[in-house]
Design a protein around this motif. Structure first.
Motif, PDB file in Angstrom:
ATOM      1  N   GLY A 146       0.814  -1.208   0.000  1.00  0.00           N
ATOM      2  CA  GLY A 146       0.000   0.000   0.000  1.00  0.00           C
ATOM      3  C   GLY A 146       0.844   1.253   0.000  1.00  0.00           C
ATOM      4  N   ASN A 147       0.174   2.386   0.077  1.00  0.00           N
ATOM      5  CA  ASN A 147       0.813   3.698   0.099  1.00  0.00           C
ATOM      6  C   ASN A 147       0.509   4.398   1.418  1.00  0.00           C
ATOM      7  N   SER A 148       1.011   5.619   1.552  1.00  0.00           N
ATOM      8  CA  SER A 148       0.854   6.343   2.811  1.00  0.00           C
ATOM      9  C   SER A 148      -0.507   7.006   2.960  1.00  0.00           C
ATOM     10  N   HIS A 149      -1.170   7.313   1.821  1.00  0.00           N
ATOM     11  CA  HIS A 149      -2.402   8.106   1.836  1.00  0.00           C
ATOM     12  C   HIS A 149      -2.183   9.482   2.472  1.00  0.00           C
ATOM     13  N   ALA A 150      -0.929   9.927   2.518  1.00  0.00           N
ATOM     14  CA  ALA A 150      -0.625  11.184   3.196  1.00  0.00           C
ATOM     15  C   ALA A 150      -1.272  12.382   2.530  1.00  0.00           C
ATOM     16  N   THR A 151      -1.491  12.296   1.214  1.00  0.00           N
ATOM     17  CA  THR A 151      -2.087  13.424   0.498  1.00  0.00           C
ATOM     18  C   THR A 151      -3.565  13.233   0.246  1.00  0.00           C
ATOM     19  N   PHE A 152      -4.112  12.149   0.783  1.00  0.00           N
ATOM     20  CA  PHE A 152      -5.534  11.882   0.570  1.00  0.00           C
ATOM     21  C   PHE A 152      -6.343  12.925   1.339  1.00  0.00           C
ATOM     22  N   ASN A 153      -7.161  13.705   0.639  1.00  0.00           N
ATOM     23  CA  ASN A 153      -7.753  14.887   1.271  1.00  0.00           C
ATOM     24  C   ASN A 153      -9.158  14.661   1.805  1.00  0.00           C
ATOM     25  N   THR A 154      -9.555  13.374   1.972  1.00  0.00           N
ATOM     26  CA  THR A 154     -10.861  13.121   2.586  1.00  0.00           C
ATOM     27  C   THR A 154     -10.627  12.374   3.893  1.00  0.00           C
ATOM     28  N   THR A 155     -11.353  11.300   4.115  1.00  0.00           N
ATOM     29  CA  THR A 155     -11.223  10.604   5.404  1.00  0.00           C
ATOM     30  C   THR A 155      -9.922   9.841   5.530  1.00  0.00           C
ATOM     31  N   PRO A 192      -3.292  -1.478   8.029  1.00  0.00           N
ATOM     32  CA  PRO A 192      -3.771  -0.250   8.668  1.00  0.00           C
ATOM     33  C   PRO A 192      -4.942   0.346   7.897  1.00  0.00           C
ATOM     34  N   GLY A 193      -5.657   1.272   8.506  1.00  0.00           N
ATOM     35  CA  GLY A 193      -6.741   1.950   7.813  1.00  0.00           C
ATOM     36  C   GLY A 193      -6.219   2.804   6.666  1.00  0.00           C
ATOM     37  N   GLY A 194      -7.111   3.215   5.796  1.00  0.00           N
ATOM     38  CA  GLY A 194      -6.751   4.064   4.666  1.00  0.00           C
ATOM     39  C   GLY A 194      -7.774   5.161   4.499  1.00  0.00           C
ATOM     40  N   ASP A 195      -8.477   5.164   3.357  1.00  0.00           N
ATOM     41  CA  ASP A 195      -9.530   6.162   3.173  1.00  0.00           C
ATOM     42  C   ASP A 195     -10.752   5.834   4.010  1.00  0.00           C
ATOM     43  N   SER A 196     -10.790   4.631   4.570  1.00  0.00           N
ATOM     44  CA  SER A 196     -11.774   4.244   5.592  1.00  0.00           C
ATOM     45  C   SER A 196     -11.042   3.317   6.555  1.00  0.00           C
ATOM     46  N   ALA A 229      -5.669   6.874   8.296  1.00  0.00           N
ATOM     47  CA  ALA A 229      -4.409   6.372   7.748  1.00  0.00           C
ATOM     48  C   ALA A 229      -3.182   6.815   8.534  1.00  0.00           C
ATOM     49  N   LYS A 230      -3.358   7.209   9.774  1.00  0.00           N
ATOM     50  CA  LYS A 230      -2.264   7.793  10.542  1.00  0.00           C
ATOM     51  C   LYS A 230      -1.081   6.844  10.708  1.00  0.00           C
ATOM     52  N   SER A 231      -1.312   5.547  10.753  1.00  0.00           N
ATOM     53  CA  SER A 231      -0.220   4.604  11.000  1.00  0.00           C
ATOM     54  C   SER A 231       0.606   4.308   9.757  1.00  0.00           C
ATOM     55  N   ARG A 232       0.119   4.675   8.604  1.00  0.00           N
ATOM     56  CA  ARG A 232       0.753   4.217   7.369  1.00  0.00           C
ATOM     57  C   ARG A 232       2.173   4.740   7.177  1.00  0.00           C
ATOM     58  N   LEU A 233       2.381   6.028   7.340  1.00  0.00           N
ATOM     59  CA  LEU A 233       3.702   6.588   7.093  1.00  0.00           C
ATOM     60  C   LEU A 233       4.722   6.010   8.072  1.00  0.00           C
ATOM     61  N   LYS A 234       4.351   5.874   9.322  1.00  0.00           N
ATOM     62  CA  LYS A 234       5.235   5.274  10.332  1.00  0.00           C
ATOM     63  C   LYS A 234       5.564   3.827   9.961  1.00  0.00           C
ATOM     64  N   LEU A 235       4.561   3.072   9.551  1.00  0.00           N
ATOM     65  CA  LEU A 235       4.780   1.690   9.143  1.00  0.00           C
ATOM     66  C   LEU A 235       5.725   1.605   7.949  1.00  0.00           C
ATOM     67  N   MET A 236       5.535   2.473   6.974  1.00  0.00           N
ATOM     68  CA  MET A 236       6.378   2.445   5.782  1.00  0.00           C
ATOM     69  C   MET A 236       7.836   2.700   6.142  1.00  0.00           C
ATOM     70  N   LYS A 237       8.085   3.679   6.970  1.00  0.00           N
ATOM     71  CA  LYS A 237       9.460   3.998   7.365  1.00  0.00           C
ATOM     72  C   LYS A 237      10.087   2.847   8.136  1.00  0.00           C
ATOM     73  N   GLU A 238       9.326   2.257   9.045  1.00  0.00           N
ATOM     74  CA  GLU A 238       9.868   1.155   9.838  1.00  0.00           C
ATOM     75  C   GLU A 238      10.069  -0.100   9.000  1.00  0.00           C
ATOM     76  N   CYS A 239       9.191  -0.326   8.047  1.00  0.00           N
ATOM     77  CA  CYS A 239       9.332  -1.476   7.149  1.00  0.00           C
ATOM     78  C   CYS A 239      10.589  -1.326   6.292  1.00  0.00           C
ATOM     79  N   ASP A 240      10.814  -0.125   5.771  1.00  0.00           N
ATOM     80  CA  ASP A 240      11.988   0.114   4.923  1.00  0.00           C
ATOM     81  C   ASP A 240      13.294  -0.016   5.707  1.00  0.00           C
ATOM     82  N   ALA A 241      13.222   0.123   7.024  1.00  0.00           N
ATOM     83  CA  ALA A 241      14.437   0.144   7.837  1.00  0.00           C
ATOM     84  C   ALA A 241      14.896  -1.240   8.287  1.00  0.00           C
TER      85      ALA A 241
END
Length: 448
Positions: free
Chosen positions: A243-252, A300-304, A257-269
């Motif tokens: 999946g992606n971070s959904h960081a720029t997703f401008n709705t819900t 993790p959650g995303g747009d819902s 999706a708060k956990s996504r960016l943290k997960l991505m960074k930790e996964c890459d590490a």
């Protein structure tokens, strides 16, 4: 009535295969049929053909993985009902399936469909809808339940006539919308009244997403059999994230999706994690690679709060790591009775605050416990897939049998209501055009 629903889920979890198939009358309502490549009758005549499979399930990918649109559940249910459960005589039908805009649609396309005033006339288009049969009517939306809005409220969110008694099915449950951004405590978010005519989205039950895995029989296809045999073995990666971070997703998406960016960074590490981005470079087979080669799969959650990946991962034997209890409560008719034991439920609030390391948490799970989870998933996960051919206890079979037995459980109450009306000399309910009394609200911004 809530107890009735819970009891039904337990019954279905163990004995759906022993019940006869329900007879399903499928309405042909051209005003709401948005499938360009065939009418319902033509769809039924196609039967089990490669053309039908490609149009409905998507093209072949690798083994049993297909390029399935995640919004395809409604179309799949219509096709399978027409092909294998169809009853042309409404007087003999156990259920009445109403295909309302069944084609796979994203949020923008639903917005367009729900902007049409013809949605106010749904009751008038259903000749077999009356007080006796209303609770046997069913509507399936291949989206989150909050998506159909505007004029679609007339038959979905806020019906005011006979359709209040109809059953509704979507990918999500109603918690006054999708619910709060955090759901870490079972007691914090009340269960909605799924069995009541009152309130918004009456008789709404959540169902599985249309995943990308579609075996031709419970364990007979090569891909499914391979992973069934491999469930008890170790896999190359401890975990994966597809999946992606959904960081720029401008709705819900920003809400869930708060956990996504943290997960991505930790996964890459760490070398213990495989991350596959969903972008234009995604290749056929990447989904299966991400899930089939990892012991745990982050969901993790995303747009819902809900995830198609929950179902994809289970169907290839990957233990899902979920970040809210929404995904532990979802699809109550389809999940097996003790399915929470086969998931890792993370307290998202604690995770985001740095309360623990997610990979240390997973490494600490004992190997015998992991093997028990994998074994249970191997036996039960077929209940979550929309199979290409008929066999007992796939997602379509469970949905239709569940709807039928839910309707049977409501028969006595319906009959008592009819007898009471007759004693009081009341006339039967009359179908009529939905009356707003105001212009519909603008379509909202929820996009799951």
């Amino acid at each position: 009535m809530l107890l009735l629903l819970l009891l039904l889920s337990v019954v279905l979890s163990g004995h759906a295969g022993s019940q006869r198939a329900p007879r399903v009358y499928v309405y042909d309502v051209p005003e709401f049929w948005d499938v360009e490549w065939g009418t319902p009758e033509e769809l039924r005549e196609l039967g089990e053909t490669r053309k039908a499979e490609k149009e409905i399930y998507g093209s072949d990918c690798v083994d049993d993985e297909r390029k399935t649109e995640m919004f395809a559940a409604s179309m799949i249910v219509v096709w399978r009902a027409l092909r294998s459960y169809y009853e042309p005589d409404p007087s003999r039908a156990d259920l009445f399936l109403v295909p309302l805009w069944p084609r796979q649609k994203n949020y923008a396309e639903w917005k367009d469909a729900c902007s049409l005033e013809v949605n106010l006339d749904v009751e008038l288009k259903l000749p077999h809808l009356d007080e006796r049969t209303a609770h046997r009517h069913m509507i399936v939306v291949g989206k989150g339940h909050s998506v159909p809005q505007g004029y679609c409220d007339a038959w979905w969110r806020d019906p005011r006539g006979l359709l209040r008694s109809a059953m509704r099915f979507a990918y999500s449950s109603d918690y006054h919308g999708y619910g709060p951004s955090r759901f870490d405590d079972d007691g914090a978010v009340p269960t909605t009244h799924l069995t009541s005519d009152n309130g918004a989205f009456p008789h709404l039950v959540s169902i599985p997403y249309a995943a990308s895995i579609h075996a031709r029989s419970a364990y007979g296809a090569k891909f499914y059999r391979f992973h069934r045999e491999a469930h008890l073995g170790s896999r190359h990666y401890l975990a994966s994230f597809f999946g992606n971070s959904h960081a720029t997703f401008n709705t819900t998406g920003g809400k869930y999706a708060k956990s996504r960016l943290k997960l991505m960074k930790e996964c890459d590490a760490t070398d213990d994690c495989l991350r596959v981005s969903v972008d234009k470079n995604l290749r056929c087979g990447d989904l299966g690679t991400a899930y089939a080669n990892a012991t745990f799969c982050f969901q993790p959650g995303g747009d819902s709060p809900y995830r198609k990946g929950l179902y994809d991962s289970l169907l290839v034997g990957c233990i899902p790591v979920i970040f809210s209890l929404y995904n532990a409560r979802v699809s109550p008719w389809h999940f097996w009775a003790d399915h929470r034991r086969d998931m890792v439920v993370v307290n998202e609030t604690a995770y985001l605050s740095g309360g623990f390391d997610i990979f240390d948490y997973l490494r600490a799970i004992p190997s015998p416990r992991i093997r028990a989870m994998q074994a249970s998933i191997a036996v039960n996960a077929h209940r979550l897939q929309y199979a290409l051919e008929d066999y007992p206890d796939d997602a379509v079979d469970i949905l239709l049998k569940g709807a039928w037995h839910f309707a049977l459980a409501r028969d006595a109450g319906v009959q008592a209501k009819l007898e009471s009306r007759a004693r009081l000399g009341k006339h039967p309910a009359v179908k009529k055009r939905y009356h707003w009394g105001r212009r519909p609200k603008p379509q909202g911004s929820s996009a799951s």
